[in-house]
Scaffold this motif. Structure first.
Motif, PDB file in Angstrom:
ATOM      1  N   UNK A  38       0.824  -1.074  -0.015  1.00 38.94           N
ATOM      2  CA  UNK A  38      -0.140  -0.041   0.024  1.00 38.94           C
ATOM      3  C   UNK A  38       1.012   1.227  -0.088  1.00 38.94           C
ATOM      4  N   UNK A  39       0.114   2.473   0.169  1.00 36.46           N
ATOM      5  CA  UNK A  39       0.864   3.641  -0.369  1.00 36.46           C
ATOM      6  C   UNK A  39       2.202   3.876   0.343  1.00 36.46           C
ATOM      7  N   UNK A  40       2.204   3.669   1.844  1.00 39.48           N
ATOM      8  CA  UNK A  40       3.346   4.078   2.623  1.00 39.48           C
ATOM      9  C   UNK A  40       4.516   3.022   2.402  1.00 39.48           C
ATOM     10  N   UNK A  41       3.990   1.643   2.140  1.00 41.30           N
ATOM     11  CA  UNK A  41       5.035   0.831   1.691  1.00 41.30           C
ATOM     12  C   UNK A  41       5.624   1.089   0.411  1.00 41.30           C
ATOM     13  N   UNK A  42       5.037   1.623  -0.659  1.00 42.29           N
ATOM     14  CA  UNK A  42       5.362   1.833  -1.954  1.00 42.29           C
ATOM     15  C   UNK A  42       6.310   2.942  -1.608  1.00 42.29           C
ATOM     16  N   UNK A  43       6.039   4.238  -0.855  1.00 39.13           N
ATOM     17  CA  UNK A  43       6.892   5.382  -0.712  1.00 39.13           C
ATOM     18  C   UNK A  43       8.100   4.927  -0.164  1.00 39.13           C
ATOM     19  N   UNK A  44       8.199   3.805   0.849  1.00 38.07           N
ATOM     20  CA  UNK A  44       9.470   3.356   1.358  1.00 38.07           C
ATOM     21  C   UNK A  44      10.589   3.031   0.361  1.00 38.07           C
ATOM     22  N   UNK A  45       9.880   2.513  -0.492  1.00 30.65           N
ATOM     23  CA  UNK A  45      10.791   1.963  -1.704  1.00 30.65           C
ATOM     24  C   UNK A  45      10.938   2.952  -2.773  1.00 30.65           C
ATOM     25  N   UNK A  46      10.596   4.168  -2.827  1.00 29.81           N
ATOM     26  CA  UNK A  46      10.302   5.101  -3.860  1.00 29.81           C
ATOM     27  C   UNK A  46      11.752   5.719  -4.169  1.00 29.81           C
ATOM     28  N   UNK A  47      12.662   4.892  -4.764  1.00 25.89           N
ATOM     29  CA  UNK A  47      14.017   5.545  -4.978  1.00 25.89           C
ATOM     30  C   UNK A  47      13.865   6.453  -6.031  1.00 25.89           C
ATOM     31  N   UNK A  48      13.082   6.066  -7.154  1.00 25.89           N
ATOM     32  CA  UNK A  48      13.083   6.853  -8.244  1.00 25.89           C
ATOM     33  C   UNK A  48      12.133   8.116  -8.065  1.00 25.89           C
ATOM     34  N   UNK A  91      11.726  -1.967  -1.160  1.00 28.16           N
ATOM     35  CA  UNK A  91      12.017  -1.883   0.094  1.00 28.16           C
ATOM     36  C   UNK A  91      12.139  -3.047   0.795  1.00 28.16           C
ATOM     37  N   UNK A  92      13.208  -3.473   1.688  1.00 29.88           N
ATOM     38  CA  UNK A  92      13.279  -4.634   2.082  1.00 29.88           C
ATOM     39  C   UNK A  92      13.832  -5.870   1.294  1.00 29.88           C
ATOM     40  N   UNK A  93      13.998  -5.322   0.039  1.00 29.92           N
ATOM     41  CA  UNK A  93      14.422  -6.557  -1.144  1.00 29.92           C
ATOM     42  C   UNK A  93      15.773  -6.084  -1.460  1.00 29.92           C
TER      43      UNK A  93
END
Ligand SMILES: Cc1cc2nc3c(=O)[nH]c(=O)nc-3n(C[C@H](O)[C@H](O)[C@H](O)COP(=O)(O)O)c2cc1C
Ligand code: SF4
Length: 490
Positions: free
Chosen positions: A223-233, A301-303
């Protein structure tokens, strides 16, 4: 590939051996405790938290039912489930279920949501009242549970009216392809994120007024916050490096703490993730998408960005430390996402009908959750850590949970699906009563199949209310049709 399900182990020794062998393959040591010590052992050890004393080490995970009204309000079915959470006797109710902070942030039209302040005030009081009623039904003091509300925004997986209306934080070719989002789909703006923080604060204030002890700022499951945590680009202040990617979560938490003194804050955190899997058209195990063209990943994130079949918990560990430094000590550890790697997020004997047979022994996926929880706790001993993934272990779950509690690797044992089929299992364990075998969740996945087919969620096989319901009959028909259309390989 057929794997031996825990329920098929008839002796302690055989189950213990299975666990030890898989742990060994992961280079770790894990084992079960044979004798359960309900009344006097680790499950019954008190836990101090925010000036309160929790009387046991069970937590109920959030479990949505896809059964609210289309204006975001609980139905009688919703309240029935929350009463069951209360009946469990678990000292902590983590979240109840995902409650969307805005109507457009819902993952389905029947998700609970903050649509209208007056309604939400009333509804939150009803939900907390249902937990207390459940506790009374079990002969427990109504107010002794430590109760949280899970706050969510579904982001890329938003379907507020039933069809996808993604709200995305970043682009990544593999993620866009997997979720069928076009490459030119606009990103949620920085100002919109700041407005969203205000929605989180608003819902947290209402939760506090209704008597919730804490709120969970959900940061997992795609969900949104998980996606933000991985939003390197993602360009700008809410993406890029670690500080940018965690900014929204931390700013939102600070805003809640400022507006709601005395309210606890927790985070259901994705502590590890792997590259998405897809269905094999021939019915074989789930197949990871080919990551090669995307390496190193520019999102995640976490990957492990070079080897995305593997998790990498360095950043989740860092974030846990940063959260604890900010006074957020409640961490509920979870892995993966139900949309991209359900075998890891929700290990099951029978995959959902639109899912895939597990690419690894589901018991191994459980052990990954347990070991990740150990890592997070070891990296940050000041956190109160809730563990996930125990239901697949079935009657053996208490034997592993007790061992993990005793070694201090987890503070509270979280239960998800088990509560749908057998809410009173924690109470039975705490009282040293015999476990009711016929009520144990066998991870048939019908509580996931229901909503995937547009029905409500519940334990269709084991809860007679759902089994006999119209949705229960429809689900059986749909499953029959589906199996006939797409026979699985034996
Ligand atoms: C029907 C269903 C609904 C769920 N709803 C939520 C939810 O609202 N929020 C959440 O964080 N996790 C949700 N989950 C995930 C569970 O909380 C839990 O992490 C998962 O089922 C694994 O735990 P278990 O093995 O004890 O079931 C849901 C799972 C299922 C099966
Ligand atoms: S439908 Fe019931 S038995 Fe099946 S996974 Fe869900 S809770 Fe467990």
């Amino acid at each position: 590939m057929k794997f031996r399900s825990p329920g098929q182990h008839k002796t302690f020794g055989s189950m213990d051996k299975h666990v030890r062998e898989l742990a060994d393959a992961l280079g770790e040591e894990l084992s079960l405790e044979e004798a359960l010590e309900g009344t006097s052992g680790p499950f019954a050890a008190p836990l101090s938290l925010q000036g309160r004393t929790l009387s046991n080490r069970f937590a109920m995970h959030p479990m949505e039912g896809w059964d609210g009204t289309t204006d975001g309000r609980p139905s009688e079915l919703t309240l029935r489930r929350w009463r069951a959470f209360g009946r469990s006797g678990a000292a902590m109710i983590w979240g109840g279920e995902a409650f969307a902070v805005t109507p457009e942030g819902r993952a389905n039209p029947r998700q609970l949501a903050l649509v209208n302040e007056e309604n939400t005030k009333e509804d939150l009081a009803l939900l907390i009242g249902a937990i207390r009623e459940g506790r009374v039904e079990s002969g427990l003091a109504p107010k002794d549970a430590f109760i949280g509300l899970q706050m969510t925004h579904s982001g890329r997986h938003a379907r507020p009216h039933g069809t996808p209306q993604p709200i995305i934080a970043a682009h990544a070719t593999w993620l866009d392809e997997h979720t069928k989002v076009s490459a030119d789909h606009p990103l949620i703006g920085d100002d919109e994120l700041q407005a969203l923080t205000r929605s989180y604060v608003h819902l947290a204030q209402l939760a506090q007024q209704a008597g919730f002890d804490f709120v969970d700022v959900k940061a997992c499951h795609g969900y949104l916050i998980h996606e933000l945590l991985g939003a390197r680009s993602r360009p700008g202040p809410y993406g890029g490096n670690y500080a940018g990617r965690t900014r929204f979560l931390l700013e939102t938490i600070t805003a809640i703490q400022d507006a709601c003194p005395g309210l606890g804050v927790g985070v259901r955190l994705c502590a590890g993730d792997v590259f998405p899997h897809r269905v094999d058209p021939d019915g074989g195990p789930g197949v990871p998408l080919d990551a090669t063209p995307h390496l190193p990943l520019n999102h995640g994130w976490g990957m492990d960005l070079q080897h995305p079949s593997q998790t990498n918990s360095a950043e989740p560990e860092q974030l846990t430390r940063d959260l604890v430094d900010r006074g957020v000590c409640l961490i509920n550890v979870t892995l993966g996402s139900p949309y991209s790697c359900p075998h890891l997020q929700r290990p099951a004997r029978n995959p959902p009908i639109d899912g895939y047979p597990p690419p690894e022994d589901p018991l191994l996926s459980v052990l990954r959750q347990v070991l990740m929880t150990r890592r997070i706790k070891a990296a940050c001993p000041g956190a109160i850590v809730v563990g996930t993934g125990y239901t697949y272990l079935q009657e053996w779950f208490p034997h592993l949970a007790q061992a993990e509690l005793r070694r201090g690797a987890v503070d509270l044992v979280g239960l998800g699906r088990m509560v749908l089929s057998y809410p009173e299992m924690p109470l039975d364990l705490l009282a040293n009563r015999d476990i009711q075998q016929s009520r144990i969740c066998r991870t048939f996945s019908d509580c996931t199949n229901g909503p995937r087919q547009g029905l409500v969620s519940g334990c269709f096989p084991l809860d007679s209310h759902y089994r006999q319901s119209e949705d229960g009959k429809r689900l059986r028909l749909l499953k029959g049709e589906r199996t006939a259309d797409h026979p699985r390989k034996p």
